[in-house]
Design a protein around this motif. Structure first.
Motif, PDB file in Angstrom:
ATOM      1  N   HIS A   5       0.852  -1.188   0.000  1.00 35.79           N
ATOM      2  CA  HIS A   5       0.000   0.000   0.000  1.00 35.79           C
ATOM      3  C   HIS A   5       0.878   1.224   0.000  1.00 35.79           C
ATOM      4  CE1 HIS A   5      -3.111  -2.845   1.283  1.00 35.79           C
ATOM      5  NE2 HIS A   5      -2.164  -3.335   2.041  1.00 35.79           N
ATOM      6  N   THR A 130       7.771   4.455   0.158  1.00 37.12           N
ATOM      7  CA  THR A 130       6.390   4.252  -0.256  1.00 37.12           C
ATOM      8  C   THR A 130       5.719   5.586  -0.575  1.00 37.12           C
ATOM      9  OG1 THR A 130       5.754   4.186   2.051  1.00 37.12           O
ATOM     10  CG2 THR A 130       5.999   2.080   0.955  1.00 37.12           C
ATOM     11  N   TYR A 375       0.562   4.301   9.960  1.00 34.57           N
ATOM     12  CA  TYR A 375       1.360   4.805   8.843  1.00 34.57           C
ATOM     13  C   TYR A 375       1.226   6.321   8.780  1.00 34.57           C
ATOM     14  CZ  TYR A 375       1.890   0.057   7.148  1.00 34.57           C
ATOM     15  OH  TYR A 375       2.218  -1.276   7.033  1.00 34.57           O
ATOM     16  N   ARG A 376      -0.025   6.763   8.997  1.00 34.76           N
ATOM     17  CA  ARG A 376      -0.267   8.200   9.056  1.00 34.76           C
ATOM     18  C   ARG A 376      -0.919   8.516  10.377  1.00 34.76           C
ATOM     19  NH1 ARG A 376      -3.157   8.206   3.572  1.00 34.76           N
ATOM     20  NH2 ARG A 376      -3.444   6.187   4.518  1.00 34.76           N
ATOM     21  N   VAL A 381      -3.198   1.677  12.669  1.00 33.79           N
ATOM     22  CA  VAL A 381      -3.370   0.402  11.974  1.00 33.79           C
ATOM     23  C   VAL A 381      -3.279  -0.762  12.965  1.00 33.79           C
ATOM     24  CG1 VAL A 381      -2.336  -1.137  10.269  1.00 33.79           C
ATOM     25  CG2 VAL A 381      -2.562   1.284   9.764  1.00 33.79           C
ATOM     26  N   PRO A 400      -8.780 -11.291   7.791  1.00 29.06           N
ATOM     27  CA  PRO A 400      -9.245 -10.650   6.563  1.00 29.06           C
ATOM     28  C   PRO A 400      -8.215  -9.662   6.036  1.00 29.06           C
ATOM     29  CG  PRO A 400     -10.456  -9.836   8.472  1.00 29.06           C
ATOM     30  CD  PRO A 400      -9.620 -10.965   8.946  1.00 29.06           C
ATOM     31  N   SER A 401      -8.279  -9.416   4.757  1.00 30.66           N
ATOM     32  CA  SER A 401      -7.355  -8.495   4.115  1.00 30.66           C
ATOM     33  C   SER A 401      -7.495  -7.093   4.724  1.00 30.66           C
ATOM     34  CB  SER A 401      -7.680  -8.482   2.625  1.00 30.66           C
ATOM     35  OG  SER A 401      -7.034  -7.413   2.032  1.00 30.66           O
ATOM     36  N   GLY A 402      -6.384  -6.441   4.919  1.00 26.51           N
ATOM     37  CA  GLY A 402      -6.410  -5.100   5.491  1.00 26.51           C
ATOM     38  C   GLY A 402      -6.411  -5.104   7.006  1.00 26.51           C
ATOM     39  N   GLY A 403      -6.347  -6.285   7.615  1.00 27.64           N
ATOM     40  CA  GLY A 403      -6.407  -6.385   9.069  1.00 27.64           C
ATOM     41  C   GLY A 403      -5.137  -5.927   9.755  1.00 27.64           C
ATOM     42  N   GLY A 404      -4.001  -6.027   9.078  1.00 27.76           N
ATOM     43  CA  GLY A 404      -2.751  -5.585   9.675  1.00 27.76           C
ATOM     44  C   GLY A 404      -1.654  -6.637   9.698  1.00 27.76           C
ATOM     45  N   LYS A 405      -1.872  -7.744   9.003  1.00 27.66           N
ATOM     46  CA  LYS A 405      -0.872  -8.823   9.009  1.00 27.66           C
ATOM     47  C   LYS A 405       0.464  -8.369   8.415  1.00 27.66           C
ATOM     48  CE  LYS A 405      -3.507 -11.486   6.487  1.00 27.66           C
ATOM     49  NZ  LYS A 405      -4.656 -10.582   6.312  1.00 27.66           N
ATOM     50  N   SER A 406       0.393  -7.740   7.252  1.00 26.72           N
ATOM     51  CA  SER A 406       1.643  -7.299   6.609  1.00 26.72           C
ATOM     52  C   SER A 406       2.345  -6.258   7.463  1.00 26.72           C
ATOM     53  CB  SER A 406       1.370  -6.686   5.237  1.00 26.72           C
ATOM     54  OG  SER A 406       0.584  -7.548   4.488  1.00 26.72           O
ATOM     55  N   THR A 407       1.560  -5.465   8.151  1.00 31.04           N
ATOM     56  CA  THR A 407       2.151  -4.433   8.987  1.00 31.04           C
ATOM     57  C   THR A 407       2.930  -5.077  10.136  1.00 31.04           C
ATOM     58  OG1 THR A 407       0.291  -3.031   8.404  1.00 31.04           O
ATOM     59  CG2 THR A 407       1.644  -2.336  10.273  1.00 31.04           C
ATOM     60  N   TYR A 416       9.584  -0.348  10.003  1.00 28.94           N
ATOM     61  CA  TYR A 416       9.014   0.814  10.694  1.00 28.94           C
ATOM     62  C   TYR A 416       9.244   0.605  12.178  1.00 28.94           C
ATOM     63  CZ  TYR A 416       6.413   1.030   6.305  1.00 28.94           C
ATOM     64  OH  TYR A 416       6.074   1.071   4.990  1.00 28.94           O
TER      65      TYR A 416
HETATM   66  P1  ADP Z   1      -3.098  -7.160   5.683  1.00 31.91           P
HETATM   67  O1  ADP Z   1      -1.699  -7.580   5.466  1.00 31.91           O
HETATM   68  O2  ADP Z   1      -3.747  -7.860   6.830  1.00 31.91           O
HETATM   69  O3  ADP Z   1      -3.920  -7.239   4.455  1.00 31.91           O
HETATM   70  P2  ADP Z   1      -1.957  -4.564   6.019  1.00 31.91           P
HETATM   71  O4  ADP Z   1      -1.045  -4.644   7.184  1.00 31.91           O
HETATM   72  O5  ADP Z   1      -1.356  -4.624   4.671  1.00 31.91           O
HETATM   73  O6  ADP Z   1      -3.110  -5.653   6.155  1.00 31.91           O
HETATM   74  O7  ADP Z   1      -2.783  -3.207   6.094  1.00 31.91           O
HETATM   75  C1  ADP Z   1      -3.387  -2.751   7.283  1.00 31.91           C
HETATM   76  C2  ADP Z   1      -3.928  -1.365   7.036  1.00 31.91           C
HETATM   77  O8  ADP Z   1      -2.850  -0.459   6.854  1.00 31.91           O
HETATM   78  C3  ADP Z   1      -4.792  -1.243   5.803  1.00 31.91           C
HETATM   79  O9  ADP Z   1      -5.880  -0.421   6.135  1.00 31.91           O
HETATM   80  C4  ADP Z   1      -3.901  -0.586   4.794  1.00 31.91           C
HETATM   81  O10 ADP Z   1      -4.658   0.226   3.945  1.00 31.91           O
HETATM   82  C5  ADP Z   1      -2.981   0.253   5.648  1.00 31.91           C
HETATM   83  N1  ADP Z   1      -1.636   0.403   5.056  1.00 31.91           N
HETATM   84  C6  ADP Z   1      -0.807  -0.590   4.714  1.00 31.91           C
HETATM   85  N2  ADP Z   1       0.361  -0.105   4.232  1.00 31.91           N
HETATM   86  C7  ADP Z   1       0.258   1.225   4.259  1.00 31.91           C
HETATM   87  C8  ADP Z   1       1.147   2.312   3.912  1.00 31.91           C
HETATM   88  N3  ADP Z   1       2.364   2.099   3.420  1.00 31.91           N
HETATM   89  N4  ADP Z   1       0.697   3.563   4.089  1.00 31.91           N
HETATM   90  C9  ADP Z   1      -0.519   3.792   4.593  1.00 31.91           C
HETATM   91  N5  ADP Z   1      -1.374   2.840   4.940  1.00 31.91           N
HETATM   92  C10 ADP Z   1      -1.018   1.554   4.792  1.00 31.91           C
END
Ligand code: ADP
Length: 613
Positions: A5, A130, A375-376, A381, A400-407, A416
């Protein structure tokens, strides 16, 4: 996927107007020249000499007319003529040397700045990348820094040279006839304002042209890069992109035509003035020469003086014009430095604190302690996430997608820093460890791994530059990719193509796994690919992953049933919180989010095939 993202950082088209020149700014620019002060001093000296040599020929002409010819001295005439040849040759030779020195100073300053800039950009955290368009970075590293060379060899050298030429010439003109010189100077102020105005408009257009060029290069880069090209093709947007490019191109053309026409009329008038100015001198000087000759005064204004004077006056044309607009150039040059300094001054959001501890060999215990992150500023998140992964164990993240796993995954490798709470490795806050020890302890394999456009061997060696051939092959074998690579005509020397587009998805993933095996980190962050592969490719990946995960602490964003079954603990992440945790059976029995996900993601999507039967 980590870093998936991203916000579109638009090219800053409307830059702030040039800031006033500050002393600190000049001093900072000066620092880049300090190492080359000796060369700089020589350049200044040679510029003074060449400017001085430039005023000699008019006096030689004067001597030829007033002395050699008037008095019939043939010997003197010969000497003067020889001098007329020698002086320009000397000036020319010195000029060549000056150009060399000048260029080498310019190039060295550029070399230093470019290295410094790249290093500064390298240090930035993911947040920076990013939010910034790659094209803009490329343009800064290439164009802005190259602009500096022009500043050094053009603006600064020009300023010094013109100052010398004007001073020498004016001095000599005064020595010939101060009244006539004063008269010539009296007309100058008329030109000051228009010259400056035209210069300013020119600069402005030049700046707009540069911005257009930067826009165009970023457009080209985005749409002609492999990923962009793929997108454009598959969406059938070739026509649209061609039109978009053509629009930008047309704007650029318009600006450039205006640029070559701006001030053309005005410069014509100036040119006519300068070309006609000698007439005035001939009128005034001629009459004086006539009356002086009649009165036989001692300080007579002779024909030779008129010739010398007009020659000197003509020499002033270019330097005076350039000096009138030089402040605009200087401002533009400083703006260039300012843009570069802006990037040099960026403070990375993730940085090593002084006295950070190196971790020789991590045990591999990873823990989150009430971690919150955004992130902001305005949109958090993660909210107080806590969990611990004991050394050598695997934890699966589902949700679910967008939950915060990648974060969460990104925080493990310290892409970060958390806003509150702490991420720890072996019970030490990541922020207390050196960046290098975190990087070597934590390995990441993403869904869509990045490969450099280089040979397979070089891509693997990126993980461990000193690795032996045997190590490389062993890693490739473990990752189930050796046979494939060995079967290629060029073997390990095969180029993978831009971003690895010449390899299939499964092959690319296995290369990435081999790379991670070679790196041999204690902790592994893995984002499983969502895309289903055919069963053979899937089997190879599974085997490769099993090799990779063996004995390592792993945090896996799981998309396969086999993974969640193998995990010591499953964390269900939703809305930035861990809403459920435990082993598969227990979570399934609860009948909440996990069991729903299980039905939708793992079984219904046909992933049951992965499960050991
Ligand atoms: P998942 O991996 O579970 O799908 P993410 O961790 O990717 O979830 O995302 C969690 C939230 O953080 C989402 O709402 C996404 O839009 C937001 N997000 C992810 N990366 C960024 C970024 N680089 N800048 C701003 N918001 C982000």
């Amino acid at each position: 996927m980590i870093g998936h993202h991203w916000m579109r950082g638009d090219l800053d088209l409307d830059r702030k107007p040039a800031k006033p020149v500050t002393r600190a700014m000049l001093r900072r620019v000066g620092r880049y020249f300090r190492p080359y002060w000796k060369q700089t001093a020589v350049v200044v000296l040679t510029l003074a000499v060449t400017a001085g040599l430039g005023v000699v020929p008019p006096f030689l002409a004067k001597a030829v007319i007033d002395q050699a010819i008037a008095r019939g001295e043939g010997g003197l005439l010969n000497l003067l003529v020889i001098a007329m040849v020698v002086v320009p040759i000397a000036g020319g030779l010195i000029g060549v040397g000056t150009t060399y020195l000048n260029a080498s100073i310019g190039q060295r300053v550029m070399f230093d700045l470019r290295n410094e800039l790249y290093a500064s950009l390298r240090r930035q955290g993911m947040r920076f990348f990013t939010h910034t368009k790659a094209g803009e970075l490329v343009s800064r590293v290439n164009n802005d820094v190259s602009g500096i060379e022009t500043v050094v060899t053009g603006t600064i050298a020009g300023l010094v040279q013109n100052t010398f030429v004007v001073s020498w010439t004016l001095g000599m003109m005064f020595s010939l006839d101060w009244k006539l010189t004063a008269l010539s100077l009296a007309i100058l102020p008329l030109f000051v304002y228009p010259t400056r105005r035209v210069g300013r408009i020119r600069r402005d257009l030049a700046r707009r042209r540069q911005q257009r060029v930067a826009r165009m290069s970023s457009l080209v880069e985005e749409t002609l890069g492999v990923s962009g090209a793929l997108l454009v093709k598959t969406f059938g947007r070739d026509r649209y992109e061609i039109d978009r490019f053509s629009d930008e191109n047309r704007q650029l053309m318009g600006i450039q035509i205006r640029e070559s026409m701006v001030g053309r009329w005005f410069f014509m008038i100036i040119q006519v003035f300068w070309s006609a100015a000698p007439a005035l001198v001939w009128f005034y000087g001629g009459h004086r020469a006539i009356s002086d000759a009649a009165s036989e005064a001692s300080n007579a204004f002779t024909v030779g003086s008129v010739v010398a004077f007009t020659a000197l006056q003509t020499r002033m044309f270019m330097p005076v014009n350039q000096l009138l607009t030089v402040h605009v150039d200087v401002q533009a040059a400083l703006a260039l430095f300012e843009r570069i300094f802006e990037y040099l001054d960026l403070v990375p959001d993730v940085r090593e604190r002084p006295g950070a501890i190196p971790l020789a060999r991590a045990e591999g215990r990873v823990a989150f302690d009430r971690v919150s992150f955004a992130y902001r500023e305005d949109s958090p998140v993660l909210h107080g996430v806590s969990f611990e992964v004991p050394p050598g164990r695997m934890t699966a993240l589902v949700g679910p997608s967008g939950g915060g796993k990648s974060t969460i995954a990104a925080l493990v490798s310290r892409l970060y820093d958390p806003d509150s709470g702490a991420v720890t490795l072996d019970r030490r806050d990541l922020r207390d460890l050196t960046l290098e020890s975190v990087a070597s302890a934590v390995g990441v394999v993403s869904q869509d791994p990045f490969l450099f456009h280089a040979s397979i061997r070089d891509n693997l060696l990126y993980a461990r530059p000193g690795a032996s051939d045997a190590d490389v092959v062993a890693a490739a074998r473990a990752a189930q990719i050796h046979e494939f690579v060995a079967g290629l005509p060029d073997g390990y020397e095969t180029l993978v193509g831009e971003r690895g587009y010449r390899l299939s998805g499964g092959e690319k993933q296995r290369v990435a796994i081999a790379r991670a095996i070679l790196k041999d980190p204690r902790v592994l962050v893995l984002d499983e690919a969502t895309s289903a592969l055919d069963s053979r490719a899937e089997r190879l990946i599974q085997r490769a992953l099993a090799e990779l995960l063996r004995g390592r602490t792993a945090i896996v964003i799981a998309h396969r049933l086999s993974t969640v079954l193998a995990a010591g603990e499953i964390l269900v992440v939703d809305g930035g919180r861990i809403v459920e945790r435990g082993p598969h059976e227990k979570l399934l029995a609860r009948g909440e989010l996990y069991s729903r996900l299980y039905r939708e993601q793992f079984s219904a999507a046909g992933r049951l095939a992965d499960a050991p039967s």
